[in-house]
Design a protein around this motif. Structure first.
Motif, PDB file in Angstrom:
ATOM      1  N   GLN A 371       0.836  -1.214   0.000  1.00  0.00           N
ATOM      2  CA  GLN A 371       0.000   0.000   0.000  1.00  0.00           C
ATOM      3  C   GLN A 371       0.872   1.267   0.000  1.00  0.00           C
ATOM      4  OE1 GLN A 371      -3.810   0.303   0.347  1.00  0.00           O
ATOM      5  NE2 GLN A 371      -3.292  -1.520  -0.841  1.00  0.00           N
ATOM      6  N   ASP A 413      -4.791   4.408  -7.513  1.00  0.00           N
ATOM      7  CA  ASP A 413      -5.893   4.022  -6.609  1.00  0.00           C
ATOM      8  C   ASP A 413      -5.368   3.850  -5.182  1.00  0.00           C
ATOM      9  OD1 ASP A 413      -7.534   4.065  -8.745  1.00  0.00           O
ATOM     10  OD2 ASP A 413      -7.670   1.890  -9.008  1.00  0.00           O
ATOM     11  N   THR A 414      -4.221   3.172  -5.065  1.00  0.00           N
ATOM     12  CA  THR A 414      -3.645   2.913  -3.740  1.00  0.00           C
ATOM     13  C   THR A 414      -3.257   4.228  -3.058  1.00  0.00           C
ATOM     14  OG1 THR A 414      -2.669   0.965  -4.737  1.00  0.00           O
ATOM     15  CG2 THR A 414      -1.910   1.504  -2.541  1.00  0.00           C
ATOM     16  N   ASP A 417      -6.259   6.164  -1.736  1.00  0.00           N
ATOM     17  CA  ASP A 417      -6.782   5.566  -0.493  1.00  0.00           C
ATOM     18  C   ASP A 417      -5.902   5.929   0.693  1.00  0.00           C
ATOM     19  OD1 ASP A 417      -8.695   4.419  -1.973  1.00  0.00           O
ATOM     20  OD2 ASP A 417      -7.884   2.376  -1.913  1.00  0.00           O
ATOM     21  N   SER A 420      -6.199   9.677   1.875  1.00  0.00           N
ATOM     22  CA  SER A 420      -7.440  10.081   2.550  1.00  0.00           C
ATOM     23  C   SER A 420      -7.473   9.656   4.022  1.00  0.00           C
ATOM     24  CB  SER A 420      -8.651   9.511   1.804  1.00  0.00           C
ATOM     25  OG  SER A 420      -8.581   8.106   1.854  1.00  0.00           O
ATOM     26  N   LYS A 421      -6.526   8.822   4.429  1.00  0.00           N
ATOM     27  CA  LYS A 421      -6.505   8.317   5.821  1.00  0.00           C
ATOM     28  C   LYS A 421      -6.297   9.429   6.864  1.00  0.00           C
ATOM     29  CE  LYS A 421      -3.149   5.460   5.989  1.00  0.00           C
ATOM     30  NZ  LYS A 421      -2.120   4.455   6.062  1.00  0.00           N
TER      31      LYS A 421
END
Ligand code: SF4
Length: 482
Positions: A371, A413-414, A417, A420-421
């Motif tokens: 990730q 995409d990874t 994600d 946004s954490k």
């Protein structure tokens, strides 16, 4: 740039070679002053930099010499002295230099006083120097990476001569300390901790153009960082092609022989330094003691750039990367476990000889497991003189493009994600500039390297401030001061 030139005072300097170069700057000053009289205006200089952070740091030294000699810095290539600091890692970087040189010759036709110099990694390739001698005869000065420290001396020769001066060294074991340097930012600075690379990845030209690994003495590194801190610098980036093999080249028993982990600790102890970054570590040398030091020291940035390059074991073997897919994943997950708020970014090459869709799927598998917070993806660039250039199974362009697009989608995409954490958190941000698009906003960087834009006055530039991360916009945040 309104900041002072570091190391321009004789009493700052301990290295004899640096003192000698300062003498050449004094000589150049007289010649530039005579030119100023003749032109009726201050002569101008432009430094054009290609490539990595090591080159950017070298350019700050070139610019300091030119400014101390009396040139005024400009951004345009119609200056009286133009110097191209080149890169040769990718073929398109070479082509861009030749294109820019061609355009520069037009300026020279209108300005008989103009001098054009070219230096850096590309000049360490014999073919490149021959090409310039043959097709770009208007170039005045050519030098390489190993003798960049004697730029002041070469500048003098260049100002004295109408002939092309070429000074390329095959190698050096010298490290010259205390050269003048003009920093781009008042509050942050790169610091070289070592030069060269011993790894010989089969696709990479760097070991041939930058030479064997040479580490600076820890005392010299800390002394430089203390001076930077006294000058207002809050963040340093320790630079090297392979920073975690720092000190491997010192002899056993040498008092300078310390590990990269120890060096990180010493740098964190320098008063005034609030954030420490490093670039680039090699996964094969990323030892547990480095992870422990980062985990235990909040001054060290929560960002590790860990170049994967490929995720298939046979491709990694042929790249001579000296780790497997499994070892890389284990290392990355161990880092994530020990340093939970860390961002891990990477470099990936697509289209290395013999790499088909199945091999790229292995790389995609690593991206999904680790990730990555971001990845710089490159299409393999064949560099003459490297072992991989002779591999017979070069991949057709169309297939590379298809695999590249597939991989890039997973990377994006990874990364989205991961970014946004942080929504809703409050983070410390080093304010770097006024936002380019909206002057009411400032732009800063979090410890994990994410950019944040927020409302504020420009006197906050260079300060560490607390910002709430209100809205994630893919790769950056809109925030507000708390
Ligand atoms: S580690 Fe490999 S890719 Fe990095 S500079 Fe050295 S040879 Fe090149």
């Amino acid at each position: 740039m309104s900041i002072n030139i570091l190391n321009s005072q004789r009493n700052d300097i301990k290295d004899d070679e640096s003192l000698k170069q300062l003498g050449f700057i004094e000589l150049a000053k007289k010649k530039v002053a005579a030119l100023e009289k003749e032109l009726g205006r201050k002569p101008t200089a432009c430094v054009v930099t290609f490539g990595c952070q090591m080159n950017a740091r070298d350019s700050e030294k070139l610019l300091a010499t030119l400014k101390l000699a009396g040139y005024e810095e400009v951004e345009t290539e119609d200056a009286d002295f133009v110097i191209y600091n080149t890169c040769t890692v990718r073929d398109n970087a070479d082509q861009r230099v030749y294109g820019r040189l061609g355009q520069c010759s037009n300026h020279k036709k209108n300005n008989p006083h103009m001098k054009i110099a070219i230096c850096g990694c590309l000049m360490q390739e014999p073919g490149a120097v021959e090409k310039i001698q043959k097709s770009y005869r208007f170039v005045d000065l050519i030098f390489g990476t190993h003798n960049i420290y004697k730029f002041a001396e070469l500048l003098n020769s260049c100002l004295d001569s109408d002939r092309m001066i070429i000074d390329i060294w095959k190698e050096t074991d010298r490290i010259v300390e205390d050269l003048p340097v003009l920093r781009k930012y008042a509050f942050k600075s790169g610091v070289n901790i070592m030069f060269g690379c011993d790894n010989y990845c089969t696709y990479c030209i760097v070991p041939y153009v930058r030479g064997r690994e040479r580490s600076r003495s820890p005392k010299d590194i800390v002394r430089e960082i203390e001076k930077l801190a006294a000058d207002g610098v809050k963040e340093v980036m320790l630079l090297g092609q392979n920073v975690n093999s720092y000190g491997f080249d010192f002899k056993d028993g040498d008092s300078d022989k310390i590990s990269f982990a120890k060096l990180l600790e010493m740098v964190c102890e320098v008063e005034g330094i609030e954030r420490v970054r490093f670039m680039t570590p090699h996964p094969k040398d990323f030892s547990d003691d480095v992870i422990d030091v980062i985990a235990g020291n909040p001054k060290i940035a929560r960002h590790i750039h860990l170049p994967l390059q490929a995720g298939n074991n046979e491709v990694l073997r042929r790249m001579n990367r000296k780790y497997t897919k499994e070892q890389f994943i284990d290392l990355a997950l161990k880092i994530r476990e020990r340093i939970p708020d860390v961002a891990i970014t990477t470099d990936i090459i697509v289209g290395f000889p013999g790499e088909g869709e199945a091999e790229v799927d292995d790389t995609i598998d690593v991206i999904k497991k680790v990730q990555f917070d971001n990845a710089f993806t490159f299409i393999y660039s064949k560099r003459a003189g490297t072992p991989a250039a002779k591999f017979e199974d070069q991949v057709p362009e169309e297939e590379v493009k298809k695999n590249f697009d597939k991989l890039l989608k997973v990377v994006q995409d990874t990364a989205r994600d991961q970014a946004s954490k942080h929504q809703g958190k409050v983070e410390t941000v080093l304010v770097e500039s006024v936002n380019e698009q909206d002057e009411s906003l400032l732009t800063g960087r979090m410890s994990n390297n994410t950019l944040v834009h927020f409302k504020g006055e420009k006197d906050l530039i260079g300060e560490m401030v607390r910002v709430s991360l209100d809205e994630c916009h893919g790769f950056y945040y809109m925030g507000s001061r708390v």
